[in-house]
Design a protein around this motif. Structure first.
Motif, PDB file in Angstrom:
ATOM      1  N   LEU A 181      22.350  82.543  26.583  1.00  0.00           N
ATOM      2  CA  LEU A 181      22.106  83.441  27.528  1.00  0.00           C
ATOM      3  C   LEU A 181      22.603  84.725  27.026  1.00  0.00           C
ATOM      4  N   ASN A 184      20.563  86.169  24.324  1.00  0.00           N
ATOM      5  CA  ASN A 184      19.323  86.744  24.758  1.00  0.00           C
ATOM      6  C   ASN A 184      19.575  88.021  25.232  1.00  0.00           C
ATOM      7  N   ARG A 185      20.787  88.321  25.944  1.00  0.00           N
ATOM      8  CA  ARG A 185      20.930  89.576  26.642  1.00  0.00           C
ATOM      9  C   ARG A 185      21.090  90.583  25.659  1.00  0.00           C
ATOM     10  N   SER A 207      17.320  78.966  27.042  1.00  0.00           N
ATOM     11  CA  SER A 207      16.852  80.391  26.631  1.00  0.00           C
ATOM     12  C   SER A 207      15.730  81.016  27.311  1.00  0.00           C
ATOM     13  N   LYS A 208      15.999  82.286  27.532  1.00  0.00           N
ATOM     14  CA  LYS A 208      14.914  82.964  28.147  1.00  0.00           C
ATOM     15  C   LYS A 208      13.944  83.741  27.228  1.00  0.00           C
ATOM     16  N   ALA A 209      14.173  83.812  25.835  1.00  0.00           N
ATOM     17  CA  ALA A 209      13.710  84.235  24.871  1.00  0.00           C
ATOM     18  C   ALA A 209      13.091  83.247  24.095  1.00  0.00           C
ATOM     19  N   ASN A 239       8.361  77.327  24.954  1.00  0.00           N
ATOM     20  CA  ASN A 239       9.387  78.225  24.843  1.00  0.00           C
ATOM     21  C   ASN A 239       8.593  79.708  24.145  1.00  0.00           C
ATOM     22  N   VAL A 335      11.970  88.911  21.638  1.00  0.00           N
ATOM     23  CA  VAL A 335      13.363  88.636  21.659  1.00  0.00           C
ATOM     24  C   VAL A 335      13.714  90.316  22.048  1.00  0.00           C
ATOM     25  N   ASN A 338      12.920  91.043  25.803  1.00  0.00           N
ATOM     26  CA  ASN A 338      13.864  90.320  26.432  1.00  0.00           C
ATOM     27  C   ASN A 338      15.161  91.105  26.845  1.00  0.00           C
ATOM     28  N   LYS A 339      15.586  91.796  25.482  1.00  0.00           N
ATOM     29  CA  LYS A 339      17.002  92.396  25.730  1.00  0.00           C
ATOM     30  C   LYS A 339      17.019  93.453  26.794  1.00  0.00           C
ATOM     31  N   ASN A 342      17.136  91.870  30.482  1.00  0.00           N
ATOM     32  CA  ASN A 342      18.363  91.412  30.803  1.00  0.00           C
ATOM     33  C   ASN A 342      19.078  92.614  31.191  1.00  0.00           C
TER      34      ASN A 342
END
Length: 624
Positions: A181, A184-185, A207-209, A239, A335, A338-339, A342
């Motif tokens: 995580l 991801n952030r 993973s969120k990405a 995913n 990706v 997603n940054k 977050n």
């Protein structure tokens, strides 16, 4: 939980792809896809060979020559050497991850220092061949390099041991879920090549990405423990990630391994995960044996031709482009998106581990404090440092504009993108923060915006900005330029974040003769809060009041505003610690000088003056 073996991608591009054929005849070679979209290879260990063979001394390294017969890098003396520029070009490679690898058994155990040395040698190699290699840190940067007919060169750091000594943010997040995580952030790709089966599965679940396997093959085809099992391939589909097939013979098959075995791995991943989730991660220069038919980096076209020949229904040019690089580009973009996804702008960030005041002295802003500060309109600045190494100012400025728009889009209930004077009032009526975009620095337009570049004389620049309806912002230009620009401009100018030279003699502040011209021009000086521009010693809110009052004395209350420079400065006056403090400034002004600072005049300072200027700039545009 099990430790992740991480690959940290140190990513700097404007997208442009070539025209793509919709359909092709059956006899069209599959390698045509490599002319349409950059082929991305997820893993190449040439930098480690540079360390082993040359101790990273590359002054005499002839990467621009064919090294297959070289006494140091030739195939007869170096079983893990497969790469040079002529063969890269022959192989139609479009983008390469150069891996900063340090052996886990390094005697010194100073992994961070050694990794930094490997990153450095990669950058030096790129710098040595500027006509052939382009350093890339973004998805669109890959396309930019492809357009420039250069190899997009990305840097990958292989192995969790490479970050354990100094990157405290990741070290503190030691549990698998927290590591993933946090990556991801931070906008880091989670690369699961060579981790255990359980870690692959758990990491994807968290993973969120999208994740990547930068150099892995299919376990069902060859049961090596480093290959990816079908249950994980199924998760990769969900995913949205990618498995980039490795060419190392030991991972591909037993006995006489050939290019056909690699095709089998690619096809299996395509069958289980789908053609949208497979790519290429050869591991050239990091392995000692490769399949027959894939002897070095010149052989990629043969692989794509064979795929199309053996299965033309599946491997159309469009799908071969996905395999080559479109799949990876999609993951990379996701990706990056997603940054910002977050980023928790809706929370008070004063204690945030990245944006908190204890770790970021130039961080002052979040939505709760904006609301507390009763801010109505904000110029978010697309700023690019003049010292940027790559000098890609336009591209980087566009990236900054893009991130501003994405932040505004992420918070539609709180922020409203505004491009007109009346838009400010509409946002205020809607109880949202009017969000305008400012571009700081002439260097941000010099490379590509030909309209302004051609108007290189000051007067022509100013008049062209008038014609285009662009505000002329004179903050931080020299005194002479301030004066000359005002003389030329047919529209009111602004100083978006400047203070009064007479109150504090910093060369970036505005002198009284210019303030007089601002009054005649109808412009506005928006007072900066940066301590360095406001005063010396212990700077307080009262020093800012002095600047505001001096501008009001000299230019008039109709020509002063607020341009704090929050989040762009490292020190602010006592009493103006962050964006929540604007009401205190307005209260103090009225308390100190109630005759001048009536509510009507405070409204002018707050925004009516700027609104008037904005409207006039729009009117002047219509006169051209």
């Amino acid at each position: 939980m099990a430790n992740l073996q991480l690959i940290v991608l140190l990513m700097c591009g404007l997208s442009s792809s070539r025209a793509l054929p919709i359909t092709t005849s059956d006899d069209t070679p599959g390698s045509l896809a490599l002319d349409n979209f950059p082929l991305v290879d997820g893993h190449n260990d040439l930098p480690y060979n540079l360390y082993l063979i040359l101790q990273n001394k590359i002054a005499n390294f002839s990467f621009d020559g064919n090294l297959s017969g070289d006494p140091l890098f030739g195939s007869s003396v170096c079983k893990s050497c497969f790469t040079d520029l002529p063969r890269i070009k022959q192989g139609k490679l479009g983008a390469q991850f150069w891996v900063a690898y340090v052996a886990c058994n390094s005697e010194e155990k100073n992994f961070v220092r050694r990794t930094s040395e490997q990153i450095d040698v990669i950058k030096r190699m790129i710098d040595k061949y500027p006509d052939d290699l382009q350093y890339t840190t973004s998805a669109d940067g890959m396309l930019d390099a492809f357009k420039n007919k250069k190899l997009a060169s990305l840097i990958g750091v292989e192995g969790g041991h490479s970050i354990e000594n100094q990157l405290s943010v990741l070290r503190l997040y030691y549990e698998l879920g927290k590591v993933v995580l946090e990556m991801n952030r931070l906008g880091m790709m989670v690369d699961l090549s060579h981790v255990s089966h359980n870690v692959m599965s758990e990491a994807i679940d968290v993973s969120k990405a999208p994740v990547i396997f930068s150099h892995s093959s299919a376990f069902a085809i060859h049961a090596h423990h480093r290959n990816v099992r079908d249950d994980v391939l199924a998760k990769v589909t969900v995913n949205g990630g990618i498995v980039m097939v490795n060419f190392y013979s030991a991972f591909i098959g037993d006995g006489n391994v050939t290019i056909e075995n690699v095709v089998d791995h690619i096809n299996h991943i395509a069958e289980v995960a789908g053609v949208d989730y497979v790519g290429i991660g050869s591991d050239y220069d990091g392995v000692s044996s490769v399949p027959k038919g894939l002897e070095d980096v010149s052989k990629y076209p043969d692989l794509f031709d064979l795929l199309k020949k053996s299965n033309p229904e599946r491997w159309t040019i469009a799908n071969l482009e996905k395999l080559a690089g479109r799949n990876f580009h999609r993951v990379f973009k996701k990706v990056e998106e997603n940054k910002i996804a977050n980023f928790s702008f809706e929370k008070n960030l004063k204690e945030d581990p990245l944006f908190g005041s204890s770790v970021c002295s130039s961080c002052h802003t979040d939505l709760p404090r904006i609301k507390q500060g009763k801010l109505g309109a904000q110029f978010w600045v697309a700023y690019v440092s003049c010292g940027s190494e790559e000098k890609h100012f336009v591209r980087e400025t566009l990236e900054q504009i893009d991130v501003i728009k994405r932040v505004v889009d992420k918070y539609p209930d709180d922020l409203e993108y505004v491009t007109s004077a009346d838009g400010i009032l509409d946002a205020f009526k809607n109880k949202k923060l009017a969000s305008l975009i400012g571009v700081e620095g002439g260097h941000s337009i010099e490379n590509q915006l030909s309209v302004l570049r051609l108007y290189y004389e000051l007067g022509k620049v100013v008049l062209e900005m008038n014609r285009l309806g662009m505000m002329v912002d004179l903050s931080h230009v020299s005194h002479n330029v301030m004066s000359e620009a005002i003389d030329v401009s047919k529209a009111p100018v602004i100083f978006s974040h400047s203070s009064a030279f007479a109150v504090y003699g910093h060369h970036r502040n505005v002198r009284d003769d210019v303030l007089v011209k601002v009054k005649a021009n109808g412009g506005v000086v928006m007072v900066n809060f940066y301590n360095v521009f406001v005063g010396s010693g212990i700077v307080t809110i009262r020093d800012v009041v002095n600047h505001i009052n001096h501008i009001a004395d000299t230019a008039g209350v109709d020509h002063v505003g607020i341009g704090s420079d929050y989040d762009g400065i490292k020190s602010v006056p006592k009493g103006l610690e962050d964006v929540s403090k604007y009401p205190d400034l307005f209260d103090l002004l009225k308390e100190v000088s109630p005759e001048r600072w009536t509510i009507a005049n405070l409204e002018k300072l707050a925004g009516r003056n700027f609104y008037r200027v904005f409207k006039k700039v729009e009117e002047v545009k219509q006169q051209f």
